[in-house]
Design a protein around this motif. Structure first.
Motif, short mmCIF file in Angstrom:
data_model
loop_
_atom_site.label_atom_id
_atom_site.label_comp_id
_atom_site.label_asym_id
_atom_site.label_seq_id
_atom_site.Cartn_x
_atom_site.Cartn_y
_atom_site.Cartn_z
N LYS A 41 -13.68 -8.53 -2.34
CA LYS A 41 -12.61 -7.80 -1.66
C LYS A 41 -11.63 -7.28 -2.69
CE LYS A 41 -12.95 -10.26 2.66
NZ LYS A 41 -12.21 -11.00 3.70
N THR A 42 -11.46 -5.95 -2.70
CA THR A 42 -10.53 -5.30 -3.62
C THR A 42 -9.67 -4.31 -2.86
OG1 THR A 42 -12.13 -3.56 -4.16
CG2 THR A 42 -12.10 -5.51 -5.61
N TRP A 43 -8.59 -3.89 -3.53
CA TRP A 43 -7.68 -2.91 -2.95
C TRP A 43 -7.14 -2.03 -4.05
CZ3 TRP A 43 -1.92 -3.59 -2.02
CH2 TRP A 43 -1.39 -2.52 -1.28
N SER A 44 -7.05 -0.73 -3.81
CA SER A 44 -6.59 0.22 -4.82
C SER A 44 -5.07 0.28 -4.91
CB SER A 44 -7.13 1.62 -4.52
OG SER A 44 -6.56 2.09 -3.32
N GLY A 45 -4.37 -0.34 -3.97
CA GLY A 45 -2.91 -0.28 -3.97
C GLY A 45 -2.38 0.93 -3.22
N VAL A 46 -3.26 1.71 -2.64
CA VAL A 46 -2.87 2.92 -1.89
C VAL A 46 -3.11 2.65 -0.41
CG1 VAL A 46 -3.34 5.37 -1.53
CG2 VAL A 46 -3.49 4.39 -3.82
N GLY A 47 -2.13 3.03 0.40
CA GLY A 47 -2.27 2.84 1.84
C GLY A 47 -1.76 1.48 2.27
N ARG A 48 -2.13 1.09 3.48
CA ARG A 48 -1.68 -0.18 4.02
C ARG A 48 -2.32 -1.35 3.30
NH1 ARG A 48 -2.40 0.40 10.41
NH2 ARG A 48 -3.48 -1.50 9.88
N LYS A 49 -1.58 -2.44 3.20
CA LYS A 49 -2.12 -3.65 2.56
C LYS A 49 -3.21 -4.24 3.45
CE LYS A 49 2.24 -4.84 0.39
NZ LYS A 49 3.39 -5.72 0.40
N PRO A 50 -4.35 -4.59 2.85
CA PRO A 50 -5.40 -5.21 3.65
C PRO A 50 -5.00 -6.62 4.09
CG PRO A 50 -6.09 -4.94 1.36
CD PRO A 50 -4.75 -4.35 1.47
N GLU A 51 -5.64 -7.13 5.13
CA GLU A 51 -5.30 -8.45 5.68
C GLU A 51 -5.48 -9.55 4.64
OE1 GLU A 51 -3.81 -9.37 8.56
OE2 GLU A 51 -3.54 -7.20 8.79
N TRP A 52 -6.56 -9.49 3.84
CA TRP A 52 -6.78 -10.54 2.84
C TRP A 52 -5.63 -10.58 1.84
CZ3 TRP A 52 -6.75 -9.30 -2.23
CH2 TRP A 52 -7.08 -8.00 -2.61
N PHE A 53 -5.09 -9.40 1.49
CA PHE A 53 -3.98 -9.31 0.54
C PHE A 53 -2.74 -9.96 1.13
CE2 PHE A 53 -0.41 -7.31 -1.58
CZ PHE A 53 -0.81 -7.23 -2.90
N LYS A 54 -2.44 -9.64 2.40
CA LYS A 54 -1.27 -10.21 3.07
C LYS A 54 -1.38 -11.73 3.17
CE LYS A 54 -0.59 -6.20 6.07
NZ LYS A 54 -0.64 -5.77 7.48
N LYS A 55 -2.56 -12.22 3.57
CA LYS A 55 -2.75 -13.66 3.74
C LYS A 55 -2.58 -14.41 2.42
CE LYS A 55 -5.78 -13.45 7.75
NZ LYS A 55 -7.15 -13.59 8.25
N GLU A 56 -3.22 -13.90 1.37
CA GLU A 56 -3.12 -14.59 0.08
C GLU A 56 -1.70 -14.54 -0.45
OE1 GLU A 56 -6.26 -14.08 -2.83
OE2 GLU A 56 -7.66 -13.52 -1.23
N ASN A 57 -1.01 -13.42 -0.24
CA ASN A 57 0.37 -13.28 -0.69
C ASN A 57 1.28 -14.23 0.10
OD1 ASN A 57 2.58 -12.36 -2.07
ND2 ASN A 57 2.47 -10.29 -1.33
N ASN A 58 1.07 -14.34 1.40
CA ASN A 58 1.87 -15.23 2.23
C ASN A 58 1.61 -16.71 1.92
OD1 ASN A 58 3.11 -13.10 3.53
ND2 ASN A 58 1.69 -13.11 5.25
N ASN A 59 0.43 -17.03 1.40
CA ASN A 59 0.07 -18.41 1.08
C ASN A 59 0.51 -18.80 -0.32
OD1 ASN A 59 -1.05 -18.90 3.57
ND2 ASN A 59 -3.10 -18.28 2.95
N GLY A 60 1.34 -17.99 -0.96
CA GLY A 60 1.92 -18.37 -2.25
C GLY A 60 1.30 -17.71 -3.46
N LYS A 67 -3.62 -9.05 -9.31
CA LYS A 67 -3.90 -7.86 -10.11
C LYS A 67 -5.12 -8.08 -10.99
CE LYS A 67 -0.27 -4.70 -11.08
NZ LYS A 67 0.88 -4.33 -11.81
N ILE A 68 -5.96 -7.05 -11.08
CA ILE A 68 -7.12 -7.10 -11.96
C ILE A 68 -6.62 -6.91 -13.38
CG2 ILE A 68 -9.30 -6.01 -12.58
CD1 ILE A 68 -9.54 -5.15 -9.63
#
Length: 105
Positions: A41-60, A67-68
């Motif tokens: 699971k990756t994200w380019s940083g453009v557009g809405r934050k994916p759910e995995w990104f939000k969950k991991e960020n909320n979990n600390g 970041k790669i």
């Protein structure tokens, strides 16, 4: 409509669909963030934050941890199929480090 008009119209439709396909691959963004839980699971940083990104960020997990690393070097190595290398960032100065001899003969 005669046969020439039909052929012309088909060719125009094919040209426009080829152009659309070229634009989508040209504008593809390289990923900037990667999940620590699922590396696929990756994200380019453009557009809405994916759910995995939000969950991991909320979990600390911090954004920096997601970041790669060495993003620019990874792009270069992927293009050349070579491992990333360090580049010299100093300015190329042809007079630097030259030794001059005094010719006092």
């Amino acid at each position: 409509m005669d046969i020439d008009e039909v052929i012309n119209e088909i060719q125009m439709k094919n040209k426009s669909s080829n152009t659309n396909n070229q634009n989508t691959t040209k504008n593809k963004k390289h990923p900037i963030y990667r999940s620590l839980i699922n590396k696929e699971k990756t994200w380019s940083g453009v557009g809405r934050k994916p759910e995995w990104f939000k969950k991991e960020n909320n979990n600390g997990t911090t954004i920096e941890e997601l970041k790669i690393k060495n993003q620019d070097e990874n792009k270069k190595s992927n293009e050349n199929n070579e491992p990333p290398t360090k580049t010299n960032t100093t300015k190329n100065n042809p007079t630097k480090n030259l030794e001059f001899e005094n010719d006092n003969s």
